[in-house]
Design a protein around this motif. Sequence first.
Motif, PDB file in Angstrom:
ATOM      1  N   GLU A  51      51.113  -2.092  31.270  1.00 28.94           N
ATOM      2  CA  GLU A  51      52.401  -2.209  31.658  1.00 28.94           C
ATOM      3  C   GLU A  51      53.367  -1.989  30.529  1.00 28.94           C
ATOM      4  N   ASP A  52      52.897  -2.602  29.249  1.00 24.78           N
ATOM      5  CA  ASP A  52      54.073  -2.521  28.123  1.00 24.78           C
ATOM      6  C   ASP A  52      54.038  -0.879  27.660  1.00 24.78           C
ATOM      7  N   GLU A  83      56.180   0.777  30.209  1.00 27.74           N
ATOM      8  CA  GLU A  83      57.651   0.661  30.000  1.00 27.74           C
ATOM      9  C   GLU A  83      58.253   1.484  28.717  1.00 27.74           C
ATOM     10  N   ASP A 103      61.414  -0.589  34.047  1.00 29.57           N
ATOM     11  CA  ASP A 103      60.182  -1.671  34.425  1.00 29.57           C
ATOM     12  C   ASP A 103      59.188  -0.884  35.172  1.00 29.57           C
ATOM     13  N   CYS A 104      57.761  -1.033  34.991  1.00 31.92           N
ATOM     14  CA  CYS A 104      56.893  -0.466  35.811  1.00 31.92           C
ATOM     15  C   CYS A 104      56.274  -1.642  36.698  1.00 31.92           C
ATOM     16  N   ASP A 131      65.233   3.132  35.645  1.00 33.05           N
ATOM     17  CA  ASP A 131      64.589   1.799  35.878  1.00 33.05           C
ATOM     18  C   ASP A 131      63.470   1.848  34.780  1.00 33.05           C
TER      19      ASP A 131
END
Length: 110
Positions: free
Chosen positions: A93-94, A97, A109-110, A107
């Motif tokens: 996720e990091d 992003e 965010d994932c 956006d």
Amino acid sequence: MQPTNRKTLATLLVLILSAGIVACGEQKSAEEMGKKVDETMTDAGNAIEDTAEDVSNKVDETMTDAGNAIEDAAEDVGDKVDEAVTDTGNAIEDKCEEMKESMNAEDPDC
């Protein structure tokens, strides 16, 4: 020789010697001697039975302890796997992003 076996043998030896001392020390009838032998054998049988029960209880206790240790180890492994999966998901996720930010996505965010 295990302590339990030594205990059993010592008990049997004491019982047999006791019967022998009684037999040698007094003139008794064959019937009385037979009764003494029967008592000695009963006592010996009881001692063996008690020892077998002690061994059985110890085996049960050891198996329970081993089962608990295995269960604890499996739980620890499961916790570590859960932690690794969570850490991997967070790392993915990091990175996602970071890539979105570098591409100026609306956006991030994932």
